[in-house]
Design a protein around this motif. Sequence first.
Motif, mmCIF file in Angstrom:
data_model
loop_
_atom_site.group_PDB
_atom_site.id
_atom_site.type_symbol
_atom_site.label_atom_id
_atom_site.label_comp_id
_atom_site.label_asym_id
_atom_site.label_seq_id
_atom_site.Cartn_x
_atom_site.Cartn_y
_atom_site.Cartn_z
ATOM 1 N N MET A 75 0.845 -1.201 0.000
ATOM 2 C CA MET A 75 0.000 0.000 0.000
ATOM 3 C C MET A 75 0.878 1.249 0.000
ATOM 4 S SD MET A 75 -3.027 1.082 2.653
ATOM 5 C CE MET A 75 -4.029 2.530 2.351
ATOM 6 N N GLN A 76 0.547 2.208 -0.861
ATOM 7 C CA GLN A 76 1.339 3.420 -0.982
ATOM 8 C C GLN A 76 1.108 4.351 0.198
ATOM 9 O OE1 GLN A 76 0.168 4.931 -4.880
ATOM 10 N NE2 GLN A 76 2.049 4.111 -5.771
ATOM 11 N N LEU A 77 2.214 4.936 0.688
ATOM 12 C CA LEU A 77 2.117 5.925 1.759
ATOM 13 C C LEU A 77 1.719 7.264 1.164
ATOM 14 C CD1 LEU A 77 2.559 6.797 4.710
ATOM 15 C CD2 LEU A 77 4.954 7.221 4.138
ATOM 16 N N LEU A 78 0.778 7.936 1.816
ATOM 17 C CA LEU A 78 0.269 9.214 1.325
ATOM 18 C C LEU A 78 0.762 10.356 2.196
ATOM 19 C CD1 LEU A 78 -1.708 10.879 -0.484
ATOM 20 C CD2 LEU A 78 -3.483 10.405 1.230
ATOM 21 N N SER A 79 1.259 11.400 1.538
ATOM 22 C CA SER A 79 1.629 12.640 2.223
ATOM 23 C C SER A 79 0.743 13.757 1.703
ATOM 24 C CB SER A 79 3.098 12.996 1.987
ATOM 25 O OG SER A 79 3.963 12.067 2.588
ATOM 26 N N ILE A 80 0.223 14.574 2.606
ATOM 27 C CA ILE A 80 -0.634 15.703 2.231
ATOM 28 C C ILE A 80 0.074 16.989 2.635
ATOM 29 C CG2 ILE A 80 -2.889 16.786 2.503
ATOM 30 C CD1 ILE A 80 -3.981 14.022 3.316
ATOM 31 N N VAL A 81 0.401 17.817 1.648
ATOM 32 C CA VAL A 81 1.130 19.060 1.892
ATOM 33 C C VAL A 81 0.167 20.233 1.795
ATOM 34 C CG1 VAL A 81 2.989 20.574 1.095
ATOM 35 C CG2 VAL A 81 3.269 18.086 0.996
ATOM 36 N N ILE A 82 0.119 21.035 2.861
ATOM 37 C CA ILE A 82 -0.808 22.172 2.923
ATOM 38 C C ILE A 82 -0.021 23.459 3.164
ATOM 39 C CG2 ILE A 82 -2.867 23.116 4.026
ATOM 40 C CD1 ILE A 82 -3.442 20.302 5.107
ATOM 41 N N PRO A 83 0.211 24.258 2.127
ATOM 42 C CA PRO A 83 0.848 25.560 2.331
ATOM 43 C C PRO A 83 -0.169 26.523 2.935
ATOM 44 C CG PRO A 83 0.266 25.295 0.029
ATOM 45 C CD PRO A 83 -0.092 23.998 0.712
ATOM 46 N N THR A 84 0.247 27.291 3.922
ATOM 47 C CA THR A 84 -0.724 28.178 4.576
ATOM 48 C C THR A 84 -0.078 29.478 5.017
ATOM 49 O OG1 THR A 84 -2.274 28.359 6.442
ATOM 50 C CG2 THR A 84 -0.284 27.047 6.794
ATOM 51 N N LYS A 85 -0.855 30.529 4.923
ATOM 52 C CA LYS A 85 -0.425 31.835 5.425
ATOM 53 C C LYS A 85 -1.650 32.538 6.005
ATOM 54 C CE LYS A 85 1.643 36.271 4.175
ATOM 55 N NZ LYS A 85 2.153 37.126 3.073
ATOM 56 N N ASN A 86 -1.670 32.661 7.320
ATOM 57 C CA ASN A 86 -2.782 33.308 8.028
ATOM 58 C C ASN A 86 -4.129 32.666 7.707
ATOM 59 O OD1 ASN A 86 -0.984 35.168 9.187
ATOM 60 N ND2 ASN A 86 -1.191 36.586 7.468
ATOM 61 N N GLY A 122 5.884 10.263 1.657
ATOM 62 C CA GLY A 122 4.901 9.466 0.929
ATOM 63 C C GLY A 122 5.308 9.121 -0.485
ATOM 64 N N ASP A 123 4.744 8.037 -0.999
ATOM 65 C CA ASP A 123 4.924 7.651 -2.399
ATOM 66 C C ASP A 123 4.087 8.544 -3.302
ATOM 67 O OD1 ASP A 123 6.524 5.238 -1.788
ATOM 68 O OD2 ASP A 123 4.645 4.537 -0.900
ATOM 69 N N VAL A 124 2.960 9.014 -2.755
ATOM 70 C CA VAL A 124 2.090 9.947 -3.460
ATOM 71 C C VAL A 124 1.913 11.178 -2.584
ATOM 72 C CG1 VAL A 124 -0.220 10.346 -4.403
ATOM 73 C CG2 VAL A 124 0.862 8.114 -4.678
ATOM 74 N N SER A 173 -4.715 25.056 -11.128
ATOM 75 C CA SER A 173 -5.287 24.480 -9.907
ATOM 76 C C SER A 173 -4.189 24.023 -8.954
ATOM 77 C CB SER A 173 -6.194 23.300 -10.256
ATOM 78 O OG SER A 173 -6.606 22.617 -9.081
ATOM 79 N N GLY A 174 -4.325 24.384 -7.687
ATOM 80 C CA GLY A 174 -3.357 23.968 -6.673
ATOM 81 C C GLY A 174 -3.725 22.672 -5.989
ATOM 82 N N PHE A 175 -4.807 22.036 -6.417
ATOM 83 C CA PHE A 175 -5.280 20.784 -5.817
ATOM 84 C C PHE A 175 -4.887 19.640 -6.738
ATOM 85 C CE2 PHE A 175 -9.218 18.162 -4.474
ATOM 86 C CZ PHE A 175 -8.505 17.573 -3.441
ATOM 87 N N ARG A 176 -3.898 18.844 -6.325
ATOM 88 C CA ARG A 176 -3.400 17.786 -7.199
ATOM 89 C C ARG A 176 -2.722 16.679 -6.408
ATOM 90 N NH1 ARG A 176 -0.374 20.502 -11.503
ATOM 91 N NH2 ARG A 176 -2.036 22.035 -11.288
ATOM 92 N N ALA A 177 -2.690 15.493 -6.997
ATOM 93 C CA ALA A 177 -1.971 14.343 -6.438
ATOM 94 C C ALA A 177 -0.879 13.968 -7.417
ATOM 95 C CB ALA A 177 -2.920 13.168 -6.216
ATOM 96 N N VAL A 178 0.327 13.754 -6.900
ATOM 97 C CA VAL A 178 1.483 13.508 -7.758
ATOM 98 C C VAL A 178 2.340 12.404 -7.158
ATOM 99 C CG1 VAL A 178 3.358 14.613 -9.030
ATOM 100 C CG2 VAL A 178 1.489 16.019 -8.143
ATOM 101 N N LYS A 179 2.892 11.557 -8.012
ATOM 102 C CA LYS A 179 3.863 10.571 -7.552
ATOM 103 C C LYS A 179 5.131 11.303 -7.124
ATOM 104 C CE LYS A 179 2.104 6.689 -10.263
ATOM 105 N NZ LYS A 179 2.377 5.686 -11.323
ATOM 106 N N SER A 180 5.556 11.081 -5.897
ATOM 107 C CA SER A 180 6.600 11.900 -5.293
ATOM 108 C C SER A 180 7.941 11.817 -6.023
ATOM 109 C CB SER A 180 6.794 11.507 -3.827
ATOM 110 O OG SER A 180 7.169 10.144 -3.715
ATOM 111 N N ASN A 181 8.307 10.632 -6.494
ATOM 112 C CA ASN A 181 9.608 10.503 -7.164
ATOM 113 C C ASN A 181 9.684 11.329 -8.434
ATOM 114 O OD1 ASN A 181 7.727 8.756 -8.391
ATOM 115 N ND2 ASN A 181 9.333 7.396 -9.144
#
Length: 292
Positions: free
Chosen positions: A1-12, A77-79, A146-154
């Motif tokens: 099973m692929q490990l998932l990482s969710i990256v959330i850039p935030t400012k205020n 994450g792998d994704v 669009s800033g909402f996307r899923a990408v293979k990390s490698n």
Amino acid sequence: MQLLSIVIPTKNEAKGLKIILPELRGLYPSSEIIVVNDGSTDETNKVAELFDVNIINHPYSKGNGAAIKSGLRVAKGDVIVCMDADGQHLPRDIEKLLKKIDQGFDMVVGARNKKGQANIGRGFANKLYNYFASWMVGHKVEDLTSGFRAVKSNKFREFLTLLPNKFSYPTTITMSFFRAGYSVGYVSVDVQSRLAGTQSHIRLWQDGIRFLLIIFKIGTLFSPLKLFFPISLSFFITAVFYYAYTFIETGRFTNMSALLFTTSVIVFLMGLISEQITSLIYKETNSSSDKR
């Protein structure tokens, strides 16, 4: 099973995090969630600390793209899923992106529908970007920015050094994937209104001019000659007609005709050189990725 990482850039955007972080934890309890605090002056850190997330702090605001890069550098994450913190992207829509990834795509973008456009002006601008990008790559680009996307990390990390620090990172990574021959897919997602108390960090005039420059950057990033050749050809055709006109009228070759012919040659050579430089950049990027 692929490990998932969710990256959330935030400012205020502490208010947005209060809503999306508990939902993300509920939907993906074993996933890695990375909140990149890009120089916030509100309670972003305090809110993030309430949940089991990895917090990265920028000492000052570096930009949305810089925040994404900071998250990519530590993500395990792998994704990797990138999403905004202002409540516009729904955590439950991540599943749509992941299903498309499982079908063999290297990157899947959450394409905003008409309701998801902030206003008529921005919607028109996005259509312009999408049309131009589609022409450049020869494939339909449904949502370039669009800033909402899923990408293979490698594969994402191959282009880390190419990503800008400001708001055009989605454009750059999309065109880079097409240039490299990777598979890019789109799924339609509903984008919500920005949460009360949060505001867009995009400035109308300054960033509007920057986005216009992005159009030309798209061309030079993907295939410079495809952009420069039509411009060169237009100068050449103009020169031919102008020379024909002046020859009939005055019987001589004018300085303006010489200037137009010279300009067409210079523009063509600029495109040719840019094409070679771009190819070398991608070659070096892929070579560095292979070594890793």
